[in-house]
Motif scaffolding. Structure first.
Motif, PDB file in Angstrom:
ATOM      1  N   SER A 348       5.940  11.729   4.028  1.00 17.31           N
ATOM      2  CA  SER A 348       6.106  12.846   4.965  1.00 17.31           C
ATOM      3  C   SER A 348       4.804  13.188   5.673  1.00 17.31           C
ATOM      4  O   SER A 348       4.818  13.883   6.678  1.00 17.31           O
ATOM      5  CB  SER A 348       6.607  14.077   4.215  1.00 17.31           C
ATOM      6  N   GLY A 349       3.689  12.745   5.108  1.00 16.34           N
ATOM      7  CA  GLY A 349       2.422  13.070   5.731  1.00 16.34           C
ATOM      8  C   GLY A 349       1.910  14.437   5.326  1.00 16.34           C
ATOM      9  O   GLY A 349       0.914  14.925   5.844  1.00 16.34           O
ATOM     10  N   ASP A 352       1.511  15.624  -0.151  1.00 22.00           N
ATOM     11  CA  ASP A 352       1.944  16.118  -1.462  1.00 22.00           C
ATOM     12  C   ASP A 352       2.854  15.123  -2.168  1.00 22.00           C
ATOM     13  O   ASP A 352       3.559  15.472  -3.106  1.00 22.00           O
ATOM     14  CB  ASP A 352       2.674  17.454  -1.302  1.00 22.00           C
ATOM     15  N   GLY A 353       2.839  13.902  -1.701  1.00 18.93           N
ATOM     16  CA  GLY A 353       3.659  12.889  -2.357  1.00 18.93           C
ATOM     17  C   GLY A 353       5.105  12.894  -1.915  1.00 18.93           C
ATOM     18  O   GLY A 353       5.902  12.111  -2.427  1.00 18.93           O
ATOM     19  N   THR A 354       5.462  13.752  -0.986  1.00 20.85           N
ATOM     20  CA  THR A 354       6.864  13.804  -0.569  1.00 20.85           C
ATOM     21  C   THR A 354       7.145  12.805   0.544  1.00 20.85           C
ATOM     22  O   THR A 354       6.244  12.305   1.209  1.00 20.85           O
ATOM     23  CB  THR A 354       7.259  15.203  -0.076  1.00 20.85           C
ATOM     24  N   THR A 355       8.417  12.546   0.717  1.00 20.62           N
ATOM     25  CA  THR A 355       8.834  11.667   1.811  1.00 20.62           C
ATOM     26  C   THR A 355       9.715  12.452   2.781  1.00 20.62           C
ATOM     27  O   THR A 355      10.137  13.568   2.506  1.00 20.62           O
ATOM     28  CB  THR A 355       9.620  10.457   1.277  1.00 20.62           C
ATOM     29  N   VAL A 356       9.981  11.796   3.910  1.00 21.67           N
ATOM     30  CA  VAL A 356      10.842  12.386   4.944  1.00 21.67           C
ATOM     31  C   VAL A 356      12.280  12.327   4.433  1.00 21.67           C
ATOM     32  O   VAL A 356      12.547  11.771   3.380  1.00 21.67           O
ATOM     33  CB  VAL A 356      10.690  11.582   6.249  1.00 21.67           C
TER      34      VAL A 356
ATOM     35  N   ALA B   8      -0.968   9.171  -1.028  1.00 27.37           N
ATOM     36  CA  ALA B   8      -2.347   9.600  -0.895  1.00 27.37           C
ATOM     37  C   ALA B   8      -3.123   8.568  -0.081  1.00 27.37           C
ATOM     38  O   ALA B   8      -3.832   8.896   0.865  1.00 27.37           O
ATOM     39  CB  ALA B   8      -2.970   9.774  -2.268  1.00 27.37           C
ATOM     40  N   ALA B   9      -2.909   7.305  -0.444  1.00 28.74           N
ATOM     41  CA  ALA B   9      -3.621   6.243   0.257  1.00 28.74           C
ATOM     42  C   ALA B   9      -3.233   6.219   1.729  1.00 28.74           C
ATOM     43  O   ALA B   9      -4.057   6.025   2.608  1.00 28.74           O
ATOM     44  CB  ALA B   9      -3.317   4.897  -0.392  1.00 28.74           C
ATOM     45  N   HIS B  10      -1.974   6.464   1.972  1.00 36.15           N
ATOM     46  CA  HIS B  10      -1.462   6.432   3.330  1.00 36.15           C
ATOM     47  C   HIS B  10      -2.233   7.401   4.204  1.00 36.15           C
ATOM     48  O   HIS B  10      -2.434   7.167   5.388  1.00 36.15           O
ATOM     49  CB  HIS B  10       0.016   6.806   3.294  1.00 36.15           C
ATOM     50  N   HIS B  11      -2.637   8.507   3.605  1.00 39.83           N
ATOM     51  CA  HIS B  11      -3.243   9.530   4.444  1.00 39.83           C
ATOM     52  C   HIS B  11      -4.735   9.483   4.511  1.00 39.83           C
ATOM     53  O   HIS B  11      -5.335  10.197   5.293  1.00 39.83           O
ATOM     54  CB  HIS B  11      -2.703  10.902   4.059  1.00 39.83           C
ATOM     55  N   ALA B  12      -5.306   8.630   3.678  1.00 39.90           N
ATOM     56  CA  ALA B  12      -6.718   8.419   3.901  1.00 39.90           C
ATOM     57  C   ALA B  12      -6.815   7.552   5.145  1.00 39.90           C
ATOM     58  O   ALA B  12      -6.360   6.413   5.142  1.00 39.90           O
ATOM     59  CB  ALA B  12      -7.323   7.708   2.706  1.00 39.90           C
TER      60      ALA B  12
END
Ligand SMILES: Cc1cc2nc3c(=O)[nH]c(=O)nc-3n(C[C@H](O)[C@H](O)[C@H](O)COP(=O)(O)OP(=O)(O)OC[C@H]3O[C@@H](n4cnc5c(N)ncnc54)[C@H](O)[C@@H]3O)c2cc1C
Ligand code: SF4
Lengths: 364, 169, 622
Positions: A348-349, A352-356, B8-12
């Motif tokens: 989800s961006g 917090d580890g969530t998804t869309v 977390a990695a995705h957002h770095a």
């Protein structure tokens, strides 16, 4: 189906989540006009349960929580059948089912239409929290509770009131040499031509007997037959199926019911393994608008909503003289599933580890 | 699910995973939401080094980062660079084609003999389909506006409808 | 009447083979309260929903996705596989895989030895034979007549269609020359024609082609198919003997997946009918086996029947078999007896078993006259998207060239229209082949995506199921040289086509060309033969027009003729009831009983014949 309800629709819902509550119904159901309003309300109510159930179902990855998934799926199939039955009832009394309009879809989190607003229904992934809500949504009425058209604590009583109104109004009409069943027969959706895949076959509503049958079908599958745990649906050699509340309770408690179990005690059958961690961590109550800053995601959200709206359009056609449109709805249903599953795999961006996830918003 | 770490990695920004995704976007023609939507980003990100080793994979990513930076902001320039620097390159071309193949078909193809002659043979470098999910999420099916054979069934009668962009017959 | 029990090793009937034919025989006999031992060589997988699903995921991860790829290989009951086929060098047998092939052409058809039989991976197309198909010799002076006529079989066609659930339209079938008894309707409405069918249908309106100097219409019609569709609300079932309609009977209810009856109530367009329907909307014999009355039927899987024993009076006195626990592992020998014996193990295996037993071969016809529907294709690139890879592998065909005076000179054909593009075109392997070819050209990114989206959906393939005449040198034999892991005979096959069929392949190209022209496809985008293809069955043929054609074909999986039925014991293996001329308590059933091939996929006809035979069996058991 048995959902707590009340006519205190004046209580303000949370901001940004205006539920699609129809105008407060007068009580008791005193006219065919009022009956139609209640039946349109029934359609909205049945529908409002489907997106939350679908979110839970689609959030389960392939191969995980197989039994729990099958149980949720079976409930969804029956809710869809109930929509068809509600439309049949409404058409039978000369009403016009309307399912393709903005107000028809609640904005989650929402109170259920007609509910006493004691709890909110959210779009959640498969989780304990989701199951808790499902149990509240499907909670059976107390035995011998009286029919309540206006402020009944459960939807079972709401349907009792509708049933009572059918009988009373038809009785009065008969005395005048009339009938309340004035809707054209061709609007009825019946048999397994267009509806299949579980949940049973819809019945055509043309008179008091078939109306009673249809209402009982809805009530029994939802809350159980005469307040037992089974739905009394043994047509086509189907094994007894549990009423919705009890199916969810099986998942909740991780154990199957068996024949000898009753409604007041926990199930004593085989263990039902549930892995509460095996679901996509979808952020609750997704909205396309939340993702305008991430255009690639936003586009997929909007695509989903368009398809969902197309589904309602197909249903609207099916309920208004074109039963074959139910056939058109099937490919859309499948497509929605694949789209929802894809959305649930996208981070989800929010960090917090969530998804869309799918929004189920009106997008004509 | 190993989501937390992945997310977390995705957002770095510019994390190795993010670089892997941007390379995948460039090579496949599908955007990052579509790639994440397959649920396979992490699988493929882990698979690559498990087959060709961290060093080869690291070099591959380095080449991509270099190319990416040089082509930043100019799509056609980037396209040309990717062709020259990656696809036409004897070391990286086969890796890039395998990455595309993974995304499009879920299948890892054994690297060509010429590549193995230079980089050695790796134990896991055999032709195989990664998983049932990898098969079903193959992007080729989306590219051809269809569904994977024996998965994601489109529903009764769907085949009678005109395909995307065509008129009824 | 017999008492149902499973302890004794003597039964009213022993049925060899748990495919569609064996399952139907077992059902009919057990419904009449006869005890049946149903022996199946392969494993009994697929009777649980999860077990069946495991084949689906197995298929997903197979690199070579041939017809038997979803199903676990079994060394104790091996099956032929396409991936084992190679080009045959004259004089040197092809020993790869299970089948031993001597040529001259490769016999490229497969079957599956596992409970459910070949219907696990069949396509499920179920046309009836045409009346003239039963009388080829009388009508056209070629081949041989059947000992039964269309009218004899018609009631059993109705029963078979209701048994397996066929979706079709009566009127449309009448239009191609198939008569029906009064009041009959197919149990389900036809499967909708695919978009590509509709395009071809529209393009070919009014088209005719000349075959042997006469013109014939080229008419697209929807295929009868054993896959679930919308039940026909007006249809009522045939009466139990197939003669007449039961007006009080209920309309058909589609049968869903074994172990999960809510799934598969409609074909959902998985485009995977061959090799596996993921939702079981397609009929497989598992559906019949699942419902057998187990009080009367004893099902024993992993039991390979190796021999029939014969007593001094020429009656079959028992079956000998080998059972196994693990594939390729040790076997245990066993024996069982019955009043009647029914071989339903598939055309090839039935012949093998008869030969191994020295049974039923007074005519010397056992194993001879092996026939198939040699399947040749043409393919093209349409100017616009055909929307392929959606729907069943086929949904329409061209049935108007299945009969005509030209059959005096060359084979008739039934034309299939592919919904999956160039699926069996040599080396095409869509869409994977298209990806590889694009990658070989270094395509990537949006250009790659667009390229595939452009070329693949435009693929058209037209396939021809060609008729083949009975020829005694085309045959299956056995030899002590060639045995499988548990010591059973491997089939040894000699197979070739005669000019009757080759010429027809050339004629079929004319038809393709006419269709493609109507579709506006330029010559350059039409393909008929590939000179660089490494097809097993390639052959250079000088046609009647004096030109040379490089032709090739693949197998259709329609094995026929190996124990043919006939009017005389001198030239046939079984009589009109599929009873052995030589052994009065032996029946040999299935497509192996066909004297000629017609052009229709054979299983429905084999089922109808089997149902017919069960009445004779029951009269014997009385
Ligand atoms: C790719 C493909 C597509 C096809 N598509 C169609 C179609 O669209 N329409 C159509 O009509 N037909 C089709 N067919 C043909 C169809 O599958 C067969 O005609 C049909 O399955 C034959 O039924 P059967 O019961 O005689 O044999 P099978 O289905 O082969 O069953 C025979 C059974 O006997 C068992 N058996 C064999 N030997 C022994 C032994 N010694 N002891 C014990 N058991 C034994 C086998 O294990 C098997 O289970 C297709 C075939 C193939 C290969
Ligand atoms: S198209 Fe799919 S659902 Fe239909 S029969 Fe074939 S495999 Fe089954």
């Amino acid at each position: 189906m048995s959902k707590p309800r009340s006519s205190r629709a004046t209580k303000a819902p949370p901001a940004a989540a205006a539920p699609a509550v129809p105008p407060a119904a007068p009580r008791p159901i005193s006219s065919v006009h009022s009956l139609r309003r209640h039946l349109q309300g029934a359609l909205e109510l049945e529908h409002a349960t489907i997106p939350p159930y679908l979110c839970a179902l689609y959030s389960i990855p392939d191969g995980a929580n197989v039994t729990a998934g099958a149980l949720i799926r079976s409930v969804v199939m029956e809710e869809m059948l109930h929509m068809v039955l509600a439309a049949n009832l409404l058409n039978a009394v000369g009403g016009t089912p309307r399912v393709h309009h903005r107000k028809f879809i609640p904005a989650y989190p929402t109170y259920l239409p007609f509910s006493d607003q004691s709890f909110l229904v959210e779009l959640l992934p498969f989780s304990r929290r989701a199951l808790d809500t499902f149990l509240r949504m499907e909670k059976p009425a107390k035995p011998h509770a009286k029919p309540e058209p206006g402020d009944s604590p459960t939807i079972g009583q709401f349907y009792e009131a509708i049933l009572e109104a059918f009988h009373r109004l038809e009785h009065h009409a008969k005395k005048r040499g009339e009938t309340i069943f004035t809707g054209p027969r061709r609007l009825q959706i019946a048999g397994d031509t267009w509806y299949y895949g579980g949940g049973g076959s819809p019945v055509a509503v043309t008179d008091l007997a078939s109306a009673t049958h249809a209402i009982h079908e809805i009530m029994d599958q939802g809350e159980g037959l005469d307040h037992g745990i089974f739905d009394g649906d043994d047509q086509f050699g189907q094994v007894d199926e549990l009423a919705h509340y009890f199916r969810f309770n099986e998942i909740h408690l991780g154990r199957r019911y068996q024949k000898t179990d009753g409604p007041t005690r926990p199930p004593t059958g085989a263990e039902l393994p549930v892995d509460w961690t095996a679901s996509y961590p979808m952020a609750p109550n997704p909205k396309a608008a939340d993702y305008v800053g991430q255009p690639a995601i936003h586009r997929l959200m909007v695509d989903f909503n368009r398809q969902y709206t197309a589904l309602l359009r197909a249903l609207d056609r099916a309920f208004n003289g074109e039963p074959s449109a139910l056939g058109d709805a099937v490919p859309i249903m499948y497509d929605l599933k694949y789209r929802a599953q894809a959305l649930m795999a996208i981070p989800s961006g929010r960090g917090d580890g969530t998804t869309v996830g799918p929004g189920f918003e009106f997008a004509p | 699910m190993d989501h937390d770490r992945a997310v977390a990695a995705h957002h770095a920004p510019d994390s190795p995973l993010q670089q892997f995704v941007s390379l995948s976007v460039t090579l496949t023609g599908f955007d990052d939401a579509e790639l994440w939507g397959t649920g396979l980003v992490n699988t493929y990100y882990a698979l690559f080094p498990s087959i060709v080793g961290d060093a080869v994979f690291g070099d591959f990513m380095t080449r991509w980062n270099y190319t990416h930076r040089r082509g930043a902001g100019d799509a056609s320039q980037l396209h040309t660079l990717v062709r020259q620097q990656i696809l036409d390159d004897p070391d990286f071309g086969p890796l890039a084609r395998n990455l595309i193949s993974l995304w499009y078909t879920g299948q890892w193809n054994q690297l060509p003999a010429a590549w193995r002659n230079v980089h050695g043979a790796w134990a896991n470098d055999a032709t195989f389909i990664v998983s049932s999910a990898a098969y079903s999420e193959g992007l080729v099916w989306k590219a051809i506006h269809a569904h994977p054979i024996a998965a994601k069934q489109p529903g009764y009668g769907s085949w009678a409808l005109p395909p995307d962009g065509e008129e009824p017959a | 009447m017999s008492t149902p029990t499973s302890d004794i090793r003597h039964f009213d009937a022993i049925v060899v083979g748990g495919g569609p034919i064996g399952a139907h025989v077992a059902r009919e006999l057990s419904n009449a309260h006869k005890t049946v031992l149903l022996l199946e060589a392969g494993r009994a997988g697929g009777l649980t929903y999860e077990g069946y699903r495991s084949y689906v995921t197995n298929f997903h991860t197979q690199v070579a996705k041939d017809t038997n790829s979803p199903y676990p290989a079994n060394a104790s009951a091996p099956s032929p596989r396409e991936i084992d086929l190679t080009q045959i060098d004259p004089g040197t047998p092809d020993l790869n895989g299970y089948q031993v092939e001597f040529g001259p052409q490769t016999f490229a058809s497969t079957y599956l030895r596992q409970l459910g039989g070949t219907t696990l991976h069949w396509l499920g197309t179920t046309p009836r034979f045409l009346p003239n198909d039963f009388q080829l010799a009388t009508k056209y002076g070629v081949g041989m007549d059947w000992p039964v006529t269309y009218d004899d079989v018609e009631p059993d066609y109705c029963l078979a269609e209701w048994s397996i659930g066929v979706s079709a339209d009566r009127k449309e079938q009448e239009g191609i020359g198939i008569p029906f008894q009064k009041g009959y309707e197919f149990p389900m409405l036809p499967i909708p024609a695919s978009y590509s069918d509709q395009v071809i249908d529209k393009a070919t309106k009014g088209l005719t082609v000349a075959l042997a100097n006469r013109r014939y219409p080229v008419t697209v019609s929807r295929l009868p198919q054993a896959r679930n569709s919308i039940p026909n609300p007006r249809a009522r079932p045939p009466k139990p003997d197939g003669r007449g309609i039961d007006p009080h009977g209920a309309p058909y209810r589609p049968v869903g997946a074994v172990g999960n009856p809510d799934v598969g109530l409609r074909c959902e367009g998985n485009s995977a009918c061959i090799p596996i329907c993921p939702v079981q909307a397609k009929y497989s014999a598992l559906k019949t086996i699942d419902k057998l009355d187990r009080r009367y039927v004893t099902l024993e899987a992993q039991t390979v029947v190796t021999k029939l024993t014969i007593d001094d009076n020429g009656r079959i006195s028992g079956v000998e078999y080998l059972s196994y626990d693990t594939e390729g592992g040790a076997t245990t020998a066993g024996r069982a007896t019955a009043n009647i014996y029914v071989l339903a193990g598939h055309a090839i295996e039935n012949a093998k078993l008869l030969l191994a037993s020295g049974a039923a071969n007074g005519s010397d016809q056992v194993g001879r006259n092996l026939m198939d529907h040699p399947f040749s294709s043409s393919w093209a690139l349409a100017p616009r998207s055909m929307g392929i890879f959606r729907g069943p592998l086929q949904s329409s065909g061209i049935e108007s060239l299945r009969d005509g005076e030209f059959r005096r000179e060359f084979a008739a054909f039934r034309i299939d229209l592919s919904n999956v593009g160039w699926d069996i075109v040599p080396d095409a392997n869509p869409p994977y082949g298209d990806v590889s070819r694009a990658l070989a050209k270094n395509m990537f990114g949006p250009a790659l995506r667009r390229h595939l989206g452009d070329i693949v959906p435009r693929q058209v393939r037209v396939g021809f199921d060609l008729e083949q005449l009975p020829e005694s040198q085309n045959r299956v034999t056995i030899s002590r040289e060639f045995k499988d892991a548990i010591g059973c005979y491997r089939p040894v096959i000699r197979y070739g086509l005669s000019d009757y069929t080759w010429q027809s392949m050339v004629e079929s190209m004319k038809v393709s060309r006419a269709i493609y022209q109507r579709m506006g496809i330029p010559d350059a985008d039409q393909h008929y033969v590939t000179s660089d293809a490494t097809q097993p069955d390639e052959r250079n043929f000088r046609a009647r027009d004096g030109k040379d054609y490089l032709l090739n074909f693949v197998g259709a999986g329609h094995h026929m003729g190996t124990h043919r039925m006939g009017l005389w014991r001198t030239n046939s293996v079984v009589d009109r009831d599929q009873r052995s001329w030589d052994h009065e308590n032996l029946y040999v059933v299935g497509c192996g009983s066909f004297p000629t091939t017609g052009t229709a996929n054979p299983t429905l006809t084999a089922l109808a014949l089997a149902l017919r035979s069960t009445r004779h069996m029951l009269s014997q058991l009385h």
